[in-house]
Write a protein that holds these residues in place. Sequence first.
Motif, PDB file in Angstrom:
ATOM      1  N   ARG A 212      -7.691  -4.855  -6.832  1.00 34.43           N
ATOM      2  CA  ARG A 212      -7.965  -3.872  -6.213  1.00 34.43           C
ATOM      3  C   ARG A 212      -8.239  -3.872  -4.888  1.00 34.43           C
ATOM      4  O   ARG A 212      -7.744  -2.960  -4.060  1.00 34.43           O
ATOM      5  CB  ARG A 212      -8.721  -2.797  -7.255  1.00 34.43           C
ATOM      6  CG  ARG A 212      -9.099  -1.517  -6.649  1.00 34.43           C
ATOM      7  CD  ARG A 212     -10.233  -0.834  -7.673  1.00 34.43           C
ATOM      8  NE  ARG A 212     -11.548  -1.251  -7.387  1.00 34.43           N
ATOM      9  CZ  ARG A 212     -12.217  -1.207  -6.391  1.00 34.43           C
ATOM     10  NH1 ARG A 212     -11.811  -0.662  -5.359  1.00 34.43           N
ATOM     11  NH2 ARG A 212     -13.581  -1.935  -6.270  1.00 34.43           N
ATOM     12  N   LEU A 213      -9.428  -4.494  -4.596  1.00 35.61           N
ATOM     13  CA  LEU A 213      -9.878  -4.566  -3.277  1.00 35.61           C
ATOM     14  C   LEU A 213      -8.750  -5.136  -2.165  1.00 35.61           C
ATOM     15  O   LEU A 213      -8.761  -4.618  -1.011  1.00 35.61           O
ATOM     16  CB  LEU A 213     -11.284  -5.321  -3.308  1.00 35.61           C
ATOM     17  CG  LEU A 213     -12.435  -4.822  -3.978  1.00 35.61           C
ATOM     18  CD1 LEU A 213     -13.404  -5.584  -4.096  1.00 35.61           C
ATOM     19  CD2 LEU A 213     -12.887  -3.706  -2.919  1.00 35.61           C
TER      20      LEU A 213
ATOM     21  N   PRO B  61       0.694  -1.257   0.047  1.00 36.95           N
ATOM     22  CA  PRO B  61       0.104  -0.099  -0.041  1.00 36.95           C
ATOM     23  C   PRO B  61       0.693   1.315  -0.103  1.00 36.95           C
ATOM     24  O   PRO B  61       2.036   1.132   0.282  1.00 36.95           O
ATOM     25  CB  PRO B  61      -0.658  -0.101   1.461  1.00 36.95           C
ATOM     26  CG  PRO B  61      -0.075  -1.146   2.080  1.00 36.95           C
ATOM     27  CD  PRO B  61       0.615  -2.066   1.260  1.00 36.95           C
TER      28      PRO B  61
ATOM     29  N   LEU C 118     -14.746  -4.194   2.877  1.00 34.76           N
ATOM     30  CA  LEU C 118     -13.975  -4.294   1.738  1.00 34.76           C
ATOM     31  C   LEU C 118     -13.885  -5.803   1.608  1.00 34.76           C
ATOM     32  O   LEU C 118     -13.718  -6.401   0.376  1.00 34.76           O
ATOM     33  CB  LEU C 118     -12.551  -3.753   2.308  1.00 34.76           C
ATOM     34  CG  LEU C 118     -12.372  -2.260   2.079  1.00 34.76           C
ATOM     35  CD1 LEU C 118     -11.022  -1.850   2.655  1.00 34.76           C
ATOM     36  CD2 LEU C 118     -12.459  -2.055   0.549  1.00 34.76           C
TER      37      LEU C 118
ATOM     38  N   ASP D  22      -6.798  -2.463  -1.092  1.00 38.35           N
ATOM     39  CA  ASP D  22      -7.424  -1.592  -0.390  1.00 38.35           C
ATOM     40  C   ASP D  22      -7.600  -2.140   1.318  1.00 38.35           C
ATOM     41  O   ASP D  22      -7.249  -1.448   2.105  1.00 38.35           O
ATOM     42  CB  ASP D  22      -9.007  -1.376  -0.747  1.00 38.35           C
ATOM     43  CG  ASP D  22      -8.868  -0.520  -2.083  1.00 38.35           C
ATOM     44  OD1 ASP D  22      -7.939   0.207  -2.394  1.00 38.35           O
ATOM     45  OD2 ASP D  22     -10.028  -0.518  -2.560  1.00 38.35           O
TER      46      ASP D  22
ATOM     47  N   THR E 230      -4.161  -1.681   2.514  1.00 39.66           N
ATOM     48  CA  THR E 230      -3.971  -0.420   2.794  1.00 39.66           C
ATOM     49  C   THR E 230      -4.683   0.224   4.126  1.00 39.66           C
ATOM     50  O   THR E 230      -4.108   0.758   5.135  1.00 39.66           O
ATOM     51  CB  THR E 230      -4.680   0.659   1.966  1.00 39.66           C
ATOM     52  OG1 THR E 230      -3.917   0.383   0.562  1.00 39.66           O
ATOM     53  CG2 THR E 230      -4.602   1.971   2.090  1.00 39.66           C
TER      54      THR E 230
END
Length: 526
Positions: A478-479, A340, A463, A482, A485
């Motif tokens: 992508r998730l 991230p 998420l 996230d 992150t």
Amino acid sequence: MLSRRSLLSIAAASVAAPAIAQSTRDKTLRFVPQAGLSSLDPIWTTAAVVQNHGFYVFDTLYGLDARFNVMPQMAAGHSVSDDKLTWTVTLRDGLMFHDGVPVRAVDCIASLKRWAARDVLGQLLAASVDEWLAKDDKTLVIRLRQPFPLMLFALAKPATNVPFIMPERLAMTDPLKQVTEMVGSGPYRFLAQDFVSGTRAAYAKFAGYRPAPGNPERTSGGKIAHFDRIEWTAMPDSATALAALQTGEIDWWEQVLADTVPLLKRNRNITLGDGDPNGYIGVVRFNSSQAPFNNVKLREAVLRAVNQVDYLGAITNNDPSAYQTCHTTIPCGTPYTATPANQAMSDKPNLARARDLVKASGYNGEKIVILNPADFPTIRPMGQITHDTLLKLGLNSELLETDWGTVLQRRGSREPADKGGWSIFHTWFQAVGNTLPPMLSYTRGQGAAGWFGWYESKAAEALNQQWLTAATEAERIRLALDIQTVAAQEAPVVPLGLFRIRTAYRNSITGMVEGVSPFPWGVRRT
């Protein structure tokens, strides 16, 4: 207290003593586990040693082959409705529990419901289930409110927690309480009369076991028991275990300490194996529900102060070929790993920045209790290094060293640290069991319903739910970024990198099956 030399003398003497007839010894596998077995319920705890014990006693509806394909195990097969909302699983013929009672669909349903109450992936599955149904003795039906793409993988889950099947009368036990009677349908029976908590366990071949077809691969196929008896003896002192393996008192040492590897390589009677080839990921786990680590700034301070190489070097005897720094919470080298943008970890920790965060957190000298197992050689150094790091940050740290069984019990306490609770403990997970975001118990934000430490995050949970129902692989990638992150920002754990632990056994022992546990099936003496 006996000295190490005295222990070695006792070990050597016990080999020479003719206490057991040779024919009996040949039919008995003598095994040293990674830690003493003190808890027995692999659904109640995520401890790897209890999971390993579970694979002896219990079986699963599905397993994984060498290529990680899901294969029927206790199941004969299944069907799925066109709308993906109804799964029907049929059991194989002849399945029997160790107490002589046939395995029925109601046993499987009760077992899955109890597992789903404890396991992070199981909890997601349970949230999608409309009805668990035993249609008849051999047929179970799972009706969903919404499709669950990971259904088969969940039923074949190879690591913490494994969806083991037990009799309904045991599976009806409160998931927050331990099952103490060990009755399964696996290849070995647990011998309760021989069990000494934390020290000794024994298993006998189950004559009524009905193996699945095919050769054994990971957790699938024919789990054939070739030994009449397997004995586990805990040896937390590595010198004692080393001497016992070299003299033949034991046959298999599950996790060899790195500093013994050179000596073992020179012994022509011993084979060194890779253990779990996918390795392990270590973590510092905070109690996010109690002061002082309910303060995210203080968790971040520790995150910024940790040097992974210190931990990895201590575990592997500074062998760089046996470890890899990895600052993400999903193991590096797996499909959903991503660093991230807000990553706070570094190969060069920033102690000055960490001390600034301690001040900004408002930390007021609260006691920090680190639970640390003195009898678990691959975890003990972690606690010692973290304790030293906290002292450098000016924190009031207490290193409470005890046995692993006590750590497992105490980490369930929700009391403040100075009243029998805790602030930090350390552990490691099989990397292969933590490659999909919803499976990571240590970054799921389930709060009181989650893993020890009770980290709560609505963002993390949302998420993970989106990841589970994502329509494309690009969206899942992508998730996953996230999710990592959020984990880097909220720091429910500090990841400690990836490492491997070697295993060692006498050359007379063959048939090892690769996987996340030291599986007993297929193993024989030549």
